[in-house]
Design an enzyme around this catalytic site. Structure first.
Site, short mmCIF file in Angstrom:
data_model
loop_
_atom_site.label_atom_id
_atom_site.label_comp_id
_atom_site.label_asym_id
_atom_site.label_seq_id
_atom_site.Cartn_x
_atom_site.Cartn_y
_atom_site.Cartn_z
N SER A 1 -11.99 4.22 4.65
CA SER A 1 -12.64 5.45 4.18
C SER A 1 -11.73 6.62 4.52
O SER A 1 -11.00 6.57 5.51
CB SER A 1 -14.00 5.64 4.87
OG SER A 1 -14.55 6.88 4.50
N TYR B 1 0.83 -1.21 0.00
CA TYR B 1 0.00 0.00 0.00
C TYR B 1 0.87 1.26 0.00
O TYR B 1 0.37 2.36 -0.24
CB TYR B 1 -0.94 0.06 1.22
CG TYR B 1 -1.90 -1.10 1.37
CD1 TYR B 1 -2.12 -2.00 0.34
CD2 TYR B 1 -2.60 -1.29 2.56
CE1 TYR B 1 -2.98 -3.07 0.50
CE2 TYR B 1 -3.47 -2.35 2.73
CZ TYR B 1 -3.65 -3.24 1.69
OH TYR B 1 -4.51 -4.30 1.86
N LEU C 1 -17.27 -3.97 3.03
CA LEU C 1 -18.46 -3.29 2.49
C LEU C 1 -18.58 -3.52 0.98
O LEU C 1 -19.36 -2.86 0.31
CB LEU C 1 -18.39 -1.78 2.78
CG LEU C 1 -18.32 -1.41 4.27
CD1 LEU C 1 -18.07 0.10 4.44
CD2 LEU C 1 -19.61 -1.81 4.99
#
Ligand code: NAD
Length: 272
Positions: A235, A49, A190
């Site tokens: 998020s 990442y 999600l």
């Protein structure tokens, strides 16, 4: 926050904060800071990442500000597949980038039969040296592939992190790994970026959300919790970060859990 005790004896929060697709250091630091401020204690990063340094700086900041102590924070990172050949250096490099004395959990990012056993053994050695507290796996989707790794190594994986959400509930792997005391952790809890509306607007999920006065995201995250999965939603939006951790003040009934179990399609959104 609720916790699970891993097979290593470590206590791990059942909900955490993931920082996939947040390569911008400022955005990463701001979102991790918001998450810790509102109560998250588990941060999920990875070498690939590109934000282990930003996560590490942020952890130092919240410790310096007296918001948490090091032992209240649970840090997960992942060894990338191209590092499996240079595995001992990879463990140390993650520790150095995070700026920590030890990592709470390191997992292999993907199954890679040609050298994942050796990479896992390097993590076992690092456990003995006190550099890693718990070790585990990610992206092992077949029981026999998981067993291949387990049968060739000594420390049972503490955790398996796989794509898991209401359309891919991972029930077979969850029950298979339970024999080793291994718990399931959900990535794309999600549905992942670009797929969330598909789940949020699923009639079963939105009806249950309306009945509880909660959002679809909260119902899905509550489902993970009650299904026994650790979830790590991501998020950069502070309102969503807050919303996603407000899942400990309501409960899904057995009937609602059964309705959600019934919408499983055994279909992944990601193609890896
Ligand atoms: P996710 O399922 O958490 O979805 C993220 C998307 O949902 C983003 O677009 C975000 O803006 C949106 N979102 C979040 N909360 C919301 C809310 N309350 N309302 C509306 N939209 C909302 O997917 P993710 O972030 O890709 O995955 C979570 C974490 O899982 C990652 O950050 C990473 O740590 C981990 N992960 C691991 C792997 C792996 O191979 N091991 C792969 C992907 C992700």
């Amino acid at each position: 926050m609720e916790f699970v005790t891993l097979n290593t004896g470590a206590k791990m929060p059942l909900e955490g904060f993931g920082v996939f697709q947040v390569p911008d250091p400022k955005e990463c630091e701001d979102s991790v800071y918001s998450a810790i401020k509102v109560g998250y204690r588990l941060i999920d990063t990875a070498r690939i990442y590109g934000n282990e340094e930003a996560v590490g700086r942020d952890i130092q900041r919240v410790i310096d500000e007296g918001i948490v102590t090091r032992d209240e924070i649970f840090v997960t990172t992942k060894m990338w597949t191209s590092d499996y050949d240079d595995r001992e250096a990879a463990v140390q490099a993650s520790i150095d980038r995070l700026g920590l004395d030890y990592i709470d959990l390191m997992i292999l990012h993907h199954s890679q039969p040609e050298n994942d056993v050796q990479a896992y053994q390097a993590m076992e050695k690092a456990v003995g040296e006190g550099k890693l507290r718990s070790i585990g796996l990610s992206n092992y989707y077949e029981p026999k592939d998981f067993d291949r790794l387990v049968n060739a190594t000594s420390i049972k994986p503490a955790l398996l992190q796989n794509e898991t959400h209401p359309y891919h509930q991972s029930k077979e792997m969850q029950s298979h790994i339970a024999q080793y005391g291994t718990v399931l952790e959900s990535w794309f809890p999600l549905g992942g970026r670009g797929n969330t509306q598909t789940l949020f607007n699923a009639p079963t999920i939105s009806a249950i959300a309306a009945a509880h006065g909660k959002t679809s995201a909260q119902v899905i995250l509550r489902w993970h919790l009650q299904a026994g999965n650790i979830a790590i939603p991501g998020s950069s939006n502070p309102d969503h970060i807050q919303e996603n951790c407000e899942i400990f003040d309501f409960e899904l009934s057995a009937d609602e859990m059964a309705q959600l179990t019934a919408i499983d399609k055994n279909e992944c959104f990601a193609d890896y």
